[in-house]
Scaffold this active site. Sequence first.
Site, short mmCIF file in Angstrom:
data_model
loop_
_atom_site.label_atom_id
_atom_site.label_comp_id
_atom_site.label_asym_id
_atom_site.label_seq_id
_atom_site.Cartn_x
_atom_site.Cartn_y
_atom_site.Cartn_z
CE LYS A 198 -9.32 -28.43 35.35
NZ LYS A 198 -10.59 -27.86 35.85
CG HIS A 250 -6.08 -26.42 33.99
ND1 HIS A 250 -6.27 -27.26 32.91
CD2 HIS A 250 -6.94 -25.37 33.80
CE1 HIS A 250 -7.22 -26.75 32.12
NE2 HIS A 250 -7.63 -25.61 32.64
#
Length: 272
Positions: free
Chosen positions: A165, A161
């Site tokens: 995040k 990600h």
Amino acid sequence: MTQLTDNPGLVVTGVSGRMGQMLVGTIAASGRARLTGAVERAGHPWIGRDLGEAMGGASTGVTVTDDPLEAFASAQGVIDFTAPAATVDFAALAAQARLVHVIGTTGLEPGHLEKIRAAARHAVIVRAGNMSLGVNLLTRLTQKVAAALDADWDIEIVEAHHRMKVDAPSGTALMLGAAAAQGRGLNLPDIRDAAREGVTGRRERGRIGFSAIRGGDIVGEHDVIFAADGERIVLRHIATDRAIFARGALRAALWGQDQKPGEYDMLDVLGL
């Protein structure tokens, strides 16, 4: 809750975030729902402003508020990609108003989940670690492959990600791990290896391992690896546009209008 219409009114929480703004655009373009409320945390600079103008566009007639009760009063549903503590608070308020509560928040711990389950006794809650059609198909495939293979096949879940995040493993990775464990008739917490560092010793038979990558603007990539001596099976999903999550969340909010109180997931929404 207000009288249901053909185009239910929806509230977006955490509206200034990337997912919040994506949801606003998705709802506006859908022709199947109306944006009736926008919620942000107290003290946010958007509070009191027209949402469209705050986003740098034309006026929408929706004023950003830090009072969720005010926003929920004229809605039939709320879509929530925020933080665990905020989501728990929203769940209680949405249950009081009998709104459909779609939860895309990740990083929820057992205590949070217990409170969400309590709220689901009074209202429809659709909660998923990932709202995309592709990922939910991957979840079902993972369960079926795990059921077909014995513990000689090691299971590893690798996810990637963007740098912003804050939780790891991702909610999607944990959803995939839970599906793999379920396929083997087990519970994920009993067989989970969350991370490895240093001299860890050899891999234990039957465990499910997780690895997390963070960097750049990666939207989301998930691999479920089944590895045995001499061969591997890799199931993969790559997301390149956050719009898939917004479309899935809107679909869940619309589907939930016809359901009885309870906690559901995207497999229910998709009929899987």
